[in-house]
Design a protein around this motif. Structure first.
Motif, PDB file in Angstrom:
ATOM      1  N   ASP A 139      49.301  37.792  51.822  1.00  0.00           N
ATOM      2  CA  ASP A 139      49.696  39.283  52.314  1.00  0.00           C
ATOM      3  C   ASP A 139      50.245  38.904  53.729  1.00  0.00           C
ATOM      4  O   ASP A 139      49.795  38.327  54.450  1.00  0.00           O
ATOM      5  CB  ASP A 139      48.523  40.013  52.443  1.00  0.00           C
ATOM      6  CG  ASP A 139      47.934  40.739  51.140  1.00  0.00           C
ATOM      7  OD1 ASP A 139      48.653  40.660  50.202  1.00  0.00           O
ATOM      8  OD2 ASP A 139      46.575  41.207  51.038  1.00  0.00           O
ATOM      9  N   SER A 183      34.999  37.177  43.685  1.00  0.00           N
ATOM     10  CA  SER A 183      34.602  37.269  42.136  1.00  0.00           C
ATOM     11  C   SER A 183      34.209  36.017  41.735  1.00  0.00           C
ATOM     12  O   SER A 183      33.347  35.737  40.930  1.00  0.00           O
ATOM     13  CB  SER A 183      35.700  38.044  41.536  1.00  0.00           C
ATOM     14  OG  SER A 183      35.738  39.310  42.051  1.00  0.00           O
ATOM     15  N   HIS A 229      39.396  35.983  46.233  1.00  0.00           N
ATOM     16  CA  HIS A 229      38.441  37.310  46.386  1.00  0.00           C
ATOM     17  C   HIS A 229      37.090  36.451  46.169  1.00  0.00           C
ATOM     18  O   HIS A 229      36.816  35.483  45.993  1.00  0.00           O
ATOM     19  CB  HIS A 229      38.652  38.152  45.371  1.00  0.00           C
ATOM     20  CG  HIS A 229      38.907  37.606  43.666  1.00  0.00           C
ATOM     21  ND1 HIS A 229      38.929  38.437  42.769  1.00  0.00           N
ATOM     22  CD2 HIS A 229      39.248  36.524  43.439  1.00  0.00           C
ATOM     23  CE1 HIS A 229      39.211  37.636  41.527  1.00  0.00           C
ATOM     24  NE2 HIS A 229      39.046  36.658  41.946  1.00  0.00           N
ATOM     25  N   PHE A 250      40.261  37.947  55.350  1.00  0.00           N
ATOM     26  CA  PHE A 250      39.607  38.771  55.453  1.00  0.00           C
ATOM     27  C   PHE A 250      38.172  38.504  54.681  1.00  0.00           C
ATOM     28  O   PHE A 250      38.075  37.466  54.177  1.00  0.00           O
ATOM     29  CB  PHE A 250      40.211  40.203  54.908  1.00  0.00           C
ATOM     30  CG  PHE A 250      40.524  40.394  53.670  1.00  0.00           C
ATOM     31  CD1 PHE A 250      41.795  39.857  53.152  1.00  0.00           C
ATOM     32  CD2 PHE A 250      39.928  41.027  52.583  1.00  0.00           C
ATOM     33  CE1 PHE A 250      42.110  39.686  51.898  1.00  0.00           C
ATOM     34  CE2 PHE A 250      40.157  40.988  51.321  1.00  0.00           C
ATOM     35  CZ  PHE A 250      41.257  40.414  50.863  1.00  0.00           C
ATOM     36  N   ARG A 283      44.569  35.749  51.200  1.00  0.00           N
ATOM     37  CA  ARG A 283      45.696  35.954  50.433  1.00  0.00           C
ATOM     38  C   ARG A 283      47.079  36.020  51.189  1.00  0.00           C
ATOM     39  O   ARG A 283      47.090  36.142  52.575  1.00  0.00           O
ATOM     40  CB  ARG A 283      45.548  37.557  50.119  1.00  0.00           C
ATOM     41  CG  ARG A 283      44.376  37.701  49.056  1.00  0.00           C
ATOM     42  CD  ARG A 283      44.398  39.140  48.458  1.00  0.00           C
ATOM     43  NE  ARG A 283      43.287  39.072  47.648  1.00  0.00           N
ATOM     44  CZ  ARG A 283      42.749  40.288  47.177  1.00  0.00           C
ATOM     45  NH1 ARG A 283      43.516  41.350  47.413  1.00  0.00           N
ATOM     46  NH2 ARG A 283      41.560  40.456  46.868  1.00  0.00           N
ATOM     47  N   SER A 298      45.207  41.752  56.558  1.00  0.00           N
ATOM     48  CA  SER A 298      45.117  40.415  56.768  1.00  0.00           C
ATOM     49  C   SER A 298      45.330  39.182  56.056  1.00  0.00           C
ATOM     50  O   SER A 298      44.628  39.410  55.030  1.00  0.00           O
ATOM     51  CB  SER A 298      43.970  40.226  57.830  1.00  0.00           C
ATOM     52  OG  SER A 298      43.574  38.998  58.411  1.00  0.00           O
ATOM     53  N   GLN A 357      34.944  39.755  51.975  1.00  0.00           N
ATOM     54  CA  GLN A 357      34.577  40.779  50.927  1.00  0.00           C
ATOM     55  C   GLN A 357      33.256  40.499  50.763  1.00  0.00           C
ATOM     56  O   GLN A 357      32.577  39.343  51.098  1.00  0.00           O
ATOM     57  CB  GLN A 357      35.258  40.375  49.392  1.00  0.00           C
ATOM     58  CG  GLN A 357      36.820  40.758  49.696  1.00  0.00           C
ATOM     59  CD  GLN A 357      37.425  40.843  48.063  1.00  0.00           C
ATOM     60  OE1 GLN A 357      36.970  39.915  47.330  1.00  0.00           O
ATOM     61  NE2 GLN A 357      38.477  41.231  47.899  1.00  0.00           N
TER      62      GLN A 357
HETATM   63  C1  FA5 Z   1      39.101  42.346  44.313  1.00  0.00           C
HETATM   64  O1  FA5 Z   1      39.406  41.455  45.305  1.00  0.00           O
HETATM   65  C2  FA5 Z   1      38.047  42.520  43.393  1.00  0.00           C
HETATM   66  N1  FA5 Z   1      37.821  41.151  43.238  1.00  0.00           N
HETATM   67  C3  FA5 Z   1      36.862  43.423  43.686  1.00  0.00           C
HETATM   68  C4  FA5 Z   1      36.311  43.554  42.604  1.00  0.00           C
HETATM   69  C5  FA5 Z   1      34.923  42.938  42.209  1.00  0.00           C
HETATM   70  C6  FA5 Z   1      36.206  44.643  41.565  1.00  0.00           C
HETATM   71  C7  FA5 Z   1      34.003  42.972  41.326  1.00  0.00           C
HETATM   72  C8  FA5 Z   1      35.672  44.840  40.413  1.00  0.00           C
HETATM   73  C9  FA5 Z   1      34.498  44.220  40.281  1.00  0.00           C
HETATM   74  P1  FA5 Z   1      40.761  44.194  45.559  1.00  0.00           P
HETATM   75  O2  FA5 Z   1      42.069  43.266  45.493  1.00  0.00           O
HETATM   76  O3  FA5 Z   1      41.186  45.801  45.403  1.00  0.00           O
HETATM   77  O4  FA5 Z   1      39.709  43.946  44.621  1.00  0.00           O
HETATM   78  O5  FA5 Z   1      40.195  43.710  47.149  1.00  0.00           O
HETATM   79  C10 FA5 Z   1      38.854  44.561  47.145  1.00  0.00           C
HETATM   80  C11 FA5 Z   1      38.882  45.055  48.765  1.00  0.00           C
HETATM   81  O6  FA5 Z   1      39.116  43.993  49.562  1.00  0.00           O
HETATM   82  C12 FA5 Z   1      39.730  46.172  49.049  1.00  0.00           C
HETATM   83  O7  FA5 Z   1      39.132  47.461  48.634  1.00  0.00           O
HETATM   84  C13 FA5 Z   1      39.949  46.039  50.640  1.00  0.00           C
HETATM   85  O8  FA5 Z   1      38.798  46.444  51.290  1.00  0.00           O
HETATM   86  C14 FA5 Z   1      40.035  44.700  50.739  1.00  0.00           C
HETATM   87  N2  FA5 Z   1      41.159  44.155  50.860  1.00  0.00           N
HETATM   88  C15 FA5 Z   1      42.170  43.547  50.179  1.00  0.00           C
HETATM   89  N3  FA5 Z   1      43.056  43.147  50.400  1.00  0.00           N
HETATM   90  C16 FA5 Z   1      42.997  43.014  51.822  1.00  0.00           C
HETATM   91  C17 FA5 Z   1      43.625  42.639  53.027  1.00  0.00           C
HETATM   92  N4  FA5 Z   1      44.999  42.072  52.844  1.00  0.00           N
HETATM   93  N5  FA5 Z   1      43.007  42.689  54.286  1.00  0.00           N
HETATM   94  C18 FA5 Z   1      41.844  43.273  54.282  1.00  0.00           C
HETATM   95  N6  FA5 Z   1      41.146  43.655  53.358  1.00  0.00           N
HETATM   96  C19 FA5 Z   1      41.686  43.708  52.010  1.00  0.00           C
END
Ligand code: FA5
Length: 347
Positions: free
Chosen positions: A203, A174, A172, A213, A201, A210, A215
């Motif tokens: 995944d 973060s 991520h 991806f 990831r 994917s 963020q």
């Molecule tokens: C996080 O990764 C947290 N770091 C986000 C965060 C930051 C929360 C700061 C609070 C404060 P999460 O795993 O839910 O959270 O991923 C965030 C976003 O990434 C999801 O809402 C989605 O839009 C996207 N995402 C996650 N996994 C995938 C994937 N395999 N493929 C595409 N998009 C994805």
């Protein structure tokens, strides 16, 4: 044959050769052969020592006259040949401006780049700084500094590509929070940053997941930052992205690095909240994760949670692009298929 007769014959022969030649190289050869040190005129002049005192000046001036005539003719022919060569070169290089041009295909920025730049512009307009992070990251920043120690069960939420025990490709954006917080000089004011980039990831790829991806991380730290600031900021951003009528709602969630944590939904931009296939008939679309920065995260970055507070969020531009353009398979963004990509022309 007297010397004069010999010279006269030489003149005729040479002038005929000059007349005939069509090349500069050939002309130069005539000059060397006729007027050069081993040429016939030099030879005649050398033979003058055998002539009588009376004849010598006559033959001498005749030889000079002939040399001058030949030299002049060579010069004149040289000029003519040079001119012809120039004319030919100009003719060969003529461009026909009336010919039809070859159409050039213009490329466009990738649709995800367009979305990321659009989001960046919104935040920059609100006073945020855009910060770059590392795709190859330390476990320390990706997890530990985000309040996820080595044995924390929530690490399972983000299946990780490890390079070694301590190095990974980030799961991520973060970790950029921790790297920015530890460097920020709060005596100069609040910290407001976003950080877009690729994340990875383990995944299994499917229509909505994917292994690679994007963020966009967001972080604000200051004195007296509250959940209301988080809500107000995200609502404004969503309205700028999806239209002035949009509303957002917060649902309780869990992230180890925020407390409280929320999942943010935006009212459906397609049906306005009535229910359609885009929002799966709920009227709401889940758009990002967010929360108030956990006191442990602040402490680990040397920030006193009694004095400072902040909010953070992480949104997925791939999912936003899918929603906005009705793309039903995330993998399309990564296939480099021009038939798909060239549909998004941008502005
Ligand atoms: C996080 O990764 C947290 N770091 C986000 C965060 C930051 C929360 C700061 C609070 C404060 P999460 O795993 O839910 O959270 O991923 C965030 C976003 O990434 C999801 O809402 C989605 O839009 C996207 N995402 C996650 N996994 C995938 C994937 N395999 N493929 C595409 N998009 C994805």
């Amino acid at each position: 044959m007297s010397l004069q007769e010999k010279l006269e014959a030489l003149k005729h022969e040479t002038l005929a050769k000059i007349e005939e030649t069509k090349e500069l190289a050939g002309l130069n050869q005539i000059r060397v052969e006729t007027l050069g040190k081993k040429g016939p005129i030099t030879e005649v002049l050398r033979g003058m020592k055998d002539l009588s005192a009376e004849e010598r000046p006559k033959v001498g001036s005749f030889a000079n006259e002939i040399r001058d005539i030949i030299t002049k003719e060579i010069e004149a022919k040289k000029e003519l040949l040079e001119q012809l060569a120039l004319q030919k070169a100009l003719e060969d290089e003529t461009i026909d401006v009336t010919l039809p041009g070859k159409p050039m295909k213009q490329g466009t920025r990738h649709v995800l780049t367009q979305i990321i730049e659009e989001i960046e512009d919104i935040f920059v307009g609100m006073g945020y700084e855009v910060v770059e992070g590392f795709e190859v990251e330390q476990d320390h920043y990706n997890f530990e500094r985000m309040n996820l120690p080595k044995d924390h069960p929530a690490r399972d939420m983000q299946d990780t590509f490890y390079i070694s025990d301590e190095i990974l490709i980030r799961t991520h954006t973060s970790p950029v929070q921790a790297r920015t917080m530890e460097k920020h000089d709060f005596s100069k004011g609040a910290l407001r940053m976003i950080s877009p980039g690729k994340v990875f990831r383990r995944d299994t790829d499917d229509a909505t997941h994917s292994h690679q991806f994007h963020q966009i991380e967001g972080l604000v730290i200051d004195k007296n930052v509250t959940m209301a600031d988080l809500k107000g900021t995200l609502e404004e951003v969503m309205q700028k992205m999806f239209g002035a009528d949009r509303k957002i709602r917060l649902r309780p969630s869990y992230f180890p690095f925020t407390e409280p944590s929320v999942e943010v939904d935006v009212s459906c931009f397609k049906c306005g909240g009535e229910g359609c296939s885009v929002c799966k008939h709920t009227g709401w679309i889940e758009i990002l994760g967010a929360g108030m920065v956990h006191p442990n995260v602040l402490k680990m970055s040397g920030i006193d949670p009694e004095v400072y507070s902040g909010f953070a969020f992480g949104l997925g531009p791939d999912r936003i692009a899918m929603l906005r353009y009705g793309v039903n398979d995330i993998r399309n963004f990564y296939l480099n298929d021009l038939r798909f990509i060239s549909q998004f022309k941008g502005e």
